[in-house]
Design a protein around this motif. Structure first.
Motif, PDB file in Angstrom:
ATOM      1  N   GLY A 116       0.791  -1.229   0.000  1.00 41.03           N
ATOM      2  CA  GLY A 116       0.000   0.000   0.000  1.00 41.03           C
ATOM      3  C   GLY A 116       0.821   1.275   0.000  1.00 41.03           C
ATOM      4  N   VAL A 117       2.074   1.196  -0.447  1.00 41.55           N
ATOM      5  CA  VAL A 117       2.879   2.416  -0.533  1.00 41.55           C
ATOM      6  C   VAL A 117       2.293   3.326  -1.609  1.00 41.55           C
ATOM      7  N   TRP A 118       1.843   2.734  -2.711  1.00 44.97           N
ATOM      8  CA  TRP A 118       1.149   3.455  -3.779  1.00 44.97           C
ATOM      9  C   TRP A 118      -0.003   2.592  -4.248  1.00 44.97           C
ATOM     10  N   ARG A 119      -0.919   3.240  -4.974  1.00 51.69           N
ATOM     11  CA  ARG A 119      -2.078   2.487  -5.465  1.00 51.69           C
ATOM     12  C   ARG A 119      -1.667   1.460  -6.506  1.00 51.69           C
ATOM     13  N   ASP A 120      -0.710   1.837  -7.347  1.00 53.33           N
ATOM     14  CA  ASP A 120      -0.273   0.946  -8.410  1.00 53.33           C
ATOM     15  C   ASP A 120       1.157   1.335  -8.788  1.00 53.33           C
ATOM     16  N   ASP A 121       1.972   0.371  -9.169  1.00 52.53           N
ATOM     17  CA  ASP A 121       3.347   0.724  -9.511  1.00 52.53           C
ATOM     18  C   ASP A 121       3.463   1.467 -10.837  1.00 52.53           C
ATOM     19  N   SER A 122       2.339   1.700 -11.506  1.00 51.82           N
ATOM     20  CA  SER A 122       2.358   2.550 -12.708  1.00 51.82           C
ATOM     21  C   SER A 122       2.640   4.009 -12.341  1.00 51.82           C
ATOM     22  N   PHE A 123       2.526   4.366 -11.069  1.00 49.70           N
ATOM     23  CA  PHE A 123       2.845   5.730 -10.621  1.00 49.70           C
ATOM     24  C   PHE A 123       4.357   5.940 -10.492  1.00 49.70           C
ATOM     25  N   VAL A 124       5.119   4.860 -10.573  1.00 45.56           N
ATOM     26  CA  VAL A 124       6.578   4.978 -10.522  1.00 45.56           C
ATOM     27  C   VAL A 124       7.030   5.523 -11.870  1.00 45.56           C
ATOM     28  N   ASN A 125       7.540   6.749 -11.837  1.00 43.90           N
ATOM     29  CA  ASN A 125       7.936   7.458 -13.050  1.00 43.90           C
ATOM     30  C   ASN A 125       9.427   7.368 -13.302  1.00 43.90           C
ATOM     31  N   ALA A 126      10.202   7.174 -12.244  1.00 40.43           N
ATOM     32  CA  ALA A 126      11.658   7.091 -12.371  1.00 40.43           C
ATOM     33  C   ALA A 126      12.183   6.116 -11.325  1.00 40.43           C
ATOM     34  N   VAL A 127      13.166   5.320 -11.740  1.00 35.41           N
ATOM     35  CA  VAL A 127      13.787   4.356 -10.836  1.00 35.41           C
ATOM     36  C   VAL A 127      15.300   4.459 -10.970  1.00 35.41           C
ATOM     37  N   SER A 128      15.973   4.500  -9.825  1.00 33.65           N
ATOM     38  CA  SER A 128      17.419   4.385  -9.790  1.00 33.65           C
ATOM     39  C   SER A 128      17.705   3.153  -8.946  1.00 33.65           C
ATOM     40  N   ALA A 129      18.365   2.175  -9.547  1.00 34.77           N
ATOM     41  CA  ALA A 129      18.654   0.937  -8.822  1.00 34.77           C
ATOM     42  C   ALA A 129      20.110   0.562  -8.994  1.00 34.77           C
ATOM     43  N   THR A 130      20.692   0.073  -7.918  1.00 37.85           N
ATOM     44  CA  THR A 130      22.104  -0.280  -7.892  1.00 37.85           C
ATOM     45  C   THR A 130      22.281  -1.603  -7.174  1.00 37.85           C
ATOM     46  N   LYS A 131      23.223  -2.419  -7.676  1.00 37.41           N
ATOM     47  CA  LYS A 131      23.647  -3.619  -6.957  1.00 37.41           C
ATOM     48  C   LYS A 131      25.012  -3.311  -6.354  1.00 37.41           C
ATOM     49  N   ALA A 132      25.197  -3.692  -5.098  1.00 39.38           N
ATOM     50  CA  ALA A 132      26.466  -3.441  -4.424  1.00 39.38           C
ATOM     51  C   ALA A 132      26.815  -4.649  -3.558  1.00 39.38           C
ATOM     52  N   PHE A 133      28.102  -4.772  -3.262  1.00 39.93           N
ATOM     53  CA  PHE A 133      28.537  -5.755  -2.286  1.00 39.93           C
ATOM     54  C   PHE A 133      28.522  -5.085  -0.911  1.00 39.93           C
ATOM     55  N   PRO A 134      28.497  -5.851   0.177  1.00 40.24           N
ATOM     56  CA  PRO A 134      28.429  -5.267   1.518  1.00 40.24           C
ATOM     57  C   PRO A 134      29.494  -4.187   1.762  1.00 40.24           C
ATOM     58  N   LEU A 135      29.010  -3.076   2.295  1.00 45.50           N
ATOM     59  CA  LEU A 135      29.850  -1.960   2.731  1.00 45.50           C
ATOM     60  C   LEU A 135      30.783  -1.412   1.648  1.00 45.50           C
ATOM     61  N   THR A 136      30.328  -1.424   0.396  1.00 46.76           N
ATOM     62  CA  THR A 136      31.183  -0.946  -0.689  1.00 46.76           C
ATOM     63  C   THR A 136      30.759   0.396  -1.266  1.00 46.76           C
ATOM     64  N   GLY A 137      29.781   1.021  -0.695  1.00 49.02           N
ATOM     65  CA  GLY A 137      29.375   2.317  -1.226  1.00 49.02           C
ATOM     66  C   GLY A 137      28.227   2.895  -0.425  1.00 49.02           C
ATOM     67  N   SER A 138      27.755   4.016  -0.905  1.00 50.69           N
ATOM     68  CA  SER A 138      26.655   4.706  -0.248  1.00 50.69           C
ATOM     69  C   SER A 138      25.426   3.797  -0.170  1.00 50.69           C
ATOM     70  N   ASP A 139      24.897   3.631   0.998  1.00 51.44           N
ATOM     71  CA  ASP A 139      23.712   2.818   1.281  1.00 51.44           C
ATOM     72  C   ASP A 139      23.927   1.317   1.170  1.00 51.44           C
ATOM     73  N   ALA A 140      25.127   0.848   0.857  1.00 52.70           N
ATOM     74  CA  ALA A 140      25.377  -0.592   0.866  1.00 52.70           C
ATOM     75  C   ALA A 140      25.383  -1.051   2.324  1.00 52.70           C
ATOM     76  N   LEU A 141      24.602  -2.068   2.600  1.00 53.55           N
ATOM     77  CA  LEU A 141      24.474  -2.581   3.958  1.00 53.55           C
ATOM     78  C   LEU A 141      25.649  -3.495   4.304  1.00 53.55           C
ATOM     79  N   ALA A 142      25.700  -3.947   5.549  1.00 58.87           N
ATOM     80  CA  ALA A 142      26.748  -4.869   5.980  1.00 58.87           C
ATOM     81  C   ALA A 142      26.430  -6.304   5.565  1.00 58.87           C
ATOM     82  N   HIS A 143      25.191  -6.544   5.182  1.00 57.48           N
ATOM     83  CA  HIS A 143      24.751  -7.882   4.786  1.00 57.48           C
ATOM     84  C   HIS A 143      23.645  -7.719   3.735  1.00 57.48           C
ATOM     85  N   PRO A 144      23.211  -8.796   3.072  1.00 55.74           N
ATOM     86  CA  PRO A 144      22.213  -8.659   2.001  1.00 55.74           C
ATOM     87  C   PRO A 144      20.926  -7.978   2.452  1.00 55.74           C
ATOM     88  N   GLY A 145      20.382  -7.203   1.526  1.00 55.37           N
ATOM     89  CA  GLY A 145      19.146  -6.482   1.769  1.00 55.37           C
ATOM     90  C   GLY A 145      19.016  -5.330   0.798  1.00 55.37           C
TER      91      GLY A 145
END
Length: 164
Positions: A116-145
């Motif tokens: 219920g974050v939004w009514r439908d994911d069609s409202f998502v107009n822009a996406v920025s997505a990144t894959k990172a290894f643990p603790l290798t950059g901004s917002d990279a966690l210490a473990h998967p997530g």
């Protein structure tokens, strides 16, 4: 920049959604066994976050979503013996294998829709997505997530009743 309207951190192994395999009798199932637990983890954390905002209404306007997925390093990236637990200098800096980024984004956005974050994911107009290894950059966690942020794209308009 304004603050995100929604922000969560999800712990668990990100699972891709999209590839299906035929199991007979006209039935298709997800190829990845990780998609269901991942979607449940995202949905659960999102529902918990939304429970603290009694006035929350599912978004029905253009939004931008930023996601940083933290993936576990393969065992081959680590040394052995005295170097056990240390990342080898030859190990790649960025994940290039499975899961596919676009399929992992799909499962995450669908889980946010279910929560219920939004009514439908069609409202998502822009996406920025990144894959990172643990603790290798901004917002990279210490473990998967994943770290997930959502911004409204529309600028609130001043009320018509406000004097100029």
């Amino acid at each position: 920049m304004t603050a995100p309207v929604f922000h969560i951190t999800v712990h668990g192994t990100p699972g891709p959604q999209g590839s299906k395999r035929h199991v007979g009798g006209g039935r298709m199932i997800e190829s990845s066994a990780k998609v269901k637990p991942w979607r449940e983890a995202v949905k659960s954390v999102a529902l918990d976050a939304l429970a603290y905002d009694e006035a929350w209404m599912p978004l029905s306007e253009a939004v931008r979503v930023d996601i940083v997925f933290t993936l576990a390093r393969p065992k081959s990236h680590y040394g052995t013996g005295k170097s056990a637990g240390r990342v080898k200098p030859s190990a790649p800096e960025y994940p290039t294998g499975k899961p596919d980024l676009d399929k992992t984004v799909r499962s995450t956005l669908d889980a946010l829709t279910d929560a219920g974050v939004w009514r439908d994911d069609s409202f998502v107009n822009a996406v920025s997505a990144t894959k990172a290894f643990p603790l290798t950059g901004s917002d990279a966690l210490a473990h998967p997530g994943a770290v997930i942020r959502v911004w409204r794209l529309n600028t609130p308009k001043e009320s018509e009743s406000c004097p100029s």
